[in-house]
Design an enzyme around this catalytic site. Structure first.
Site, PDB file in Angstrom:
ATOM      1  N   TYR A   1      -5.125   6.188  -7.122  1.00 21.59           N
ATOM      2  CA  TYR A   1      -5.500   6.014  -5.716  1.00 21.59           C
ATOM      3  C   TYR A   1      -6.894   5.419  -5.617  1.00 21.59           C
ATOM      4  O   TYR A   1      -7.866   6.113  -5.373  1.00 21.59           O
ATOM      5  CB  TYR A   1      -5.433   7.371  -5.037  1.00 21.59           C
TER       6      TYR A   1
ATOM      7  N   TYR B   1       0.844  -1.198   0.000  1.00 17.67           N
ATOM      8  CA  TYR B   1       0.000   0.000   0.000  1.00 17.67           C
ATOM      9  C   TYR B   1       0.881   1.251   0.000  1.00 17.67           C
ATOM     10  O   TYR B   1       1.702   1.460   0.899  1.00 17.67           O
ATOM     11  CB  TYR B   1      -0.897  -0.003   1.228  1.00 17.67           C
TER      12      TYR B   1
END
Lengths: 396, 167
Positions: free
Chosen positions: A349, A299
């Site tokens: 994102y 991440y």
């Protein structure tokens, strides 16, 4: 490096090794989608169902996650997709810490017989709609952040990154190496928004957002959606794609995780994040150690979490993450390919759902130009502050 | 002064000197969304004092103030005045004002400060004398509350100057 911690010894949860991701679905990623969030959600879910080779009638569970009310509920997707009867639905409001946790929940529901085939989706108009990077929200610690001009995610993560640099000796060039390496991967990924090569000089000259972060240390916000289809390993073996077996999973709300998702005050050590807290549990759940991972999708709402996570999970030793990336070990042909799709930094994102889907794609061997040669085991992480989740996929 | 805190009465540390209030019209700030747990902090700040929480069971200090202690979980905290002296734990320098209200303030520094009385207790504030160069971890700072409106006082800090260090 990672060492077993006998105090935290737990059994391998029973859904592991018995469940799998059988399909993935994407919409286009863009800066301004002409479609509603609902349509994006539905399109990605339909694509995941078709990818697996199932029909809408087979779906009996849906899980979604959102942040700041930026998405649509599971029931909305069920309605538009004309799903006849859900036996399980879960709307989570936890943002990017969620993907691996949401898939864990889907796998648990499948493994105990509450549902058979569960969709997990993330849909948002994160560029043309609510932009999380600058959004302000009601929270217990908002009063200590917004009034003084400390009110955005890049600032909070920069505060952690600075302390990480102080304690580990990581440099601006180390952060830059992450951004540069992932552009190389993004060049091979048509879905990625940032595909142009990045040089160290360009990195260093890019405008500051908040020191130590330049613009290119920060993810690029997008409109889009991504979904995966979770089912039993037995079912997955009869479907179109090779199963991505769910073989390890862990969640951690670390001690002092904070009063809300932007609160760092109670976090004991800013040179660590949730992945330091969940490492032991993750590796125990999978029955492997960090040296046995072939590819890692970490991440990366910003560059720094990649360094934190490499060290937190014991994939490299303390203080070694920067040189590991600078020396090319995270390249597609490196010792541990990292963020093969270009990461959230370059692909966009989608709050980590795309990061998890890329892990599935890699162990399924469907990565095309960016496929890692030997991708039997893939690590995926979700989250970059005090709480988060992680998952291990194994080629079925 | 303690009387201003109404129901909280006299607090441990009330004998500490209040910090100089920075009466500045050049710094942007918003009104805090004060809740039941944070009243002592904001009332104290308006008097030039830093009020955190202290646990009656384990003695640890904590911030943000909560009714229970985040170290031991006991519902035993009370407002506690500290000196306002601390050191830089981490810092950022904001160049892009993601809240447009701060567009005229950039660049500015936000500090995470470890309190001298308990370095594991940390407070966030604006640095009011940014040297414009990288900051050192551990640099000594002191509380400098700043007023942005008649009824709005926010947490700030100042770095000790070399002359002050020498003393």
């Amino acid at each position: 490096m990672w060492k077993p911690n006998s105090r935290n010894s737990i059994e391998r949860p029973s859904f592991l090794g018995a469940t799998a991701v059988a399909g993935v679905g994407f919409t286009d990623f863009s800066k301004a989608s002409p479609h509603s969030v609902l349509r994006l959600a539905v399109d990605s879910c339909r694509a995941a169902i078709e990818d697996a080779g199932l029909a809408r009638e087979d779906i009996d569970g849906v899980i979604s996650y959102s942040l700041f009310n930026d998405s649509v509920a599971c029931q909305a997707v069920a309605t538009e997709l004309a799903l006849p009867d859900l036996t399980y639905a879960l709307d989570m409001n936890m943002g990017g810490v969620s993907p691996a946790l949401a898939v864990m929940n889907a796998a648990m529901a499948v493994s105990v017989g509450v549902a058979r085939n569960v969709l997990v989706f993330r849909a948002l108009k994160g560029r043309s709609g609510v932009r999380v990077g600058a959004a302000q929200f009601r929270a217990p610690t908002g009063q200590y952040r917004y009034p003084i001009g400390y009110g955005a995610y890049p600032y909070y993560m920069a505060m952690l990154a600075r302390r990480f640099m102080i304690d580990t000796g990581a440099t601006e060039e180390d952060l830059g190496a992450v951004a540069i390496a992932q552009r190389v991967h993004a060049a091979r990924n048509e879905r990625a928004l940032r595909r142009a090569p990045l040089t160290l000089d360009e990195y260093l000259e890019a405008p500051w957002v908040a020191e130590p972060f330049h613009t290119v240390d920060c993810t690029t916000e997008i409109d889009g959606a991504c979904a995966v289809l979770v089912t039993s390993l037995e079912t997955a073996r009869a479907l179109l794609q090779p199963p991505a077996v769910i073989d390890g999973a862990a969640w951690a709300t670390g001690f002092g995780s904070g009063l809300d998702i932007a609160d760092l005050h109670s976090w004991p050590d800013y040179a660590t994040i949730c992945h330091h807290a969940l490492a032991d549990r993750l590796w125990r759940s999978a029955g492997i150690g960090p040296g046995q991972v072939d590819v890692a999708e970490l991440y990366d709402c910003f560059t720094a979490p990649v360094l934190f996570t490499l060290e937190g999970l014991g994939l490299v030793g303390p203080g070694e993450s920067g040189s590991f990336v600078r020396d090319g070990h995270t390249a597609l042909d490196g010792r541990l390919p990292v963020n093969t799709h270009g990461g959230l930094l370059c692909e966009g994102y989608l709050h980590g759902m795309n990061t998890l889907a890329e892990g599935v794609i890699q162990v399924q061997g469907r990565g095309g130009e960016r496929q890692v040669d030997r991708a039997e085991t893939c690590l995926v992480t979700s989250g970059a502050m005090g709480d988060g989740s992680a998952m291990i996929f194994r080629r079925g | 002064m303690p009387g201003h805190l109404g129901c909280h009465g006299r607090r441990l540390g009330d004998d500490l000197p209040a910090r100089l209030m920075i009466e500045s019209a050049n710094i942007t700030g918003h009104a805090p969304d004060i809740d039941e747990d944070s009243v002592p902090f904001w009332e104290g700040l308006a008097e030039g004092r830093l009020v955190v929480a202290r646990c009656g069971a384990c003695g640890r200090l904590s911030f943000p103030p909560t009714a229970s202690c985040p170290s031991c979980g006991k519902p035993a905290t009370t407002p506690h005045i500290v000196s306002g002296q601390g050191s830089v734990y981490s810092w950022i320098r904001v160049h892009a004002a993601l809240d447009p209200a701060f567009a005229n303030d950039v660049p500015y520094v936000i500090l995470t400060v470890s309190l001298d009385e308990d370095p594991d207790a940390r407070v966030t504030g604006r640095l009011l004398n940014d040297p414009g160069t990288p900051l050192e971890a551990g640099a000594v700072v002191r509380l400098a509350p700043y007023r942005v409106a008649e009824d709005i006082v926010l947490p700030g800090f100042t770095l000790n100057t070399p002359a002050e260090e020498a003393r």
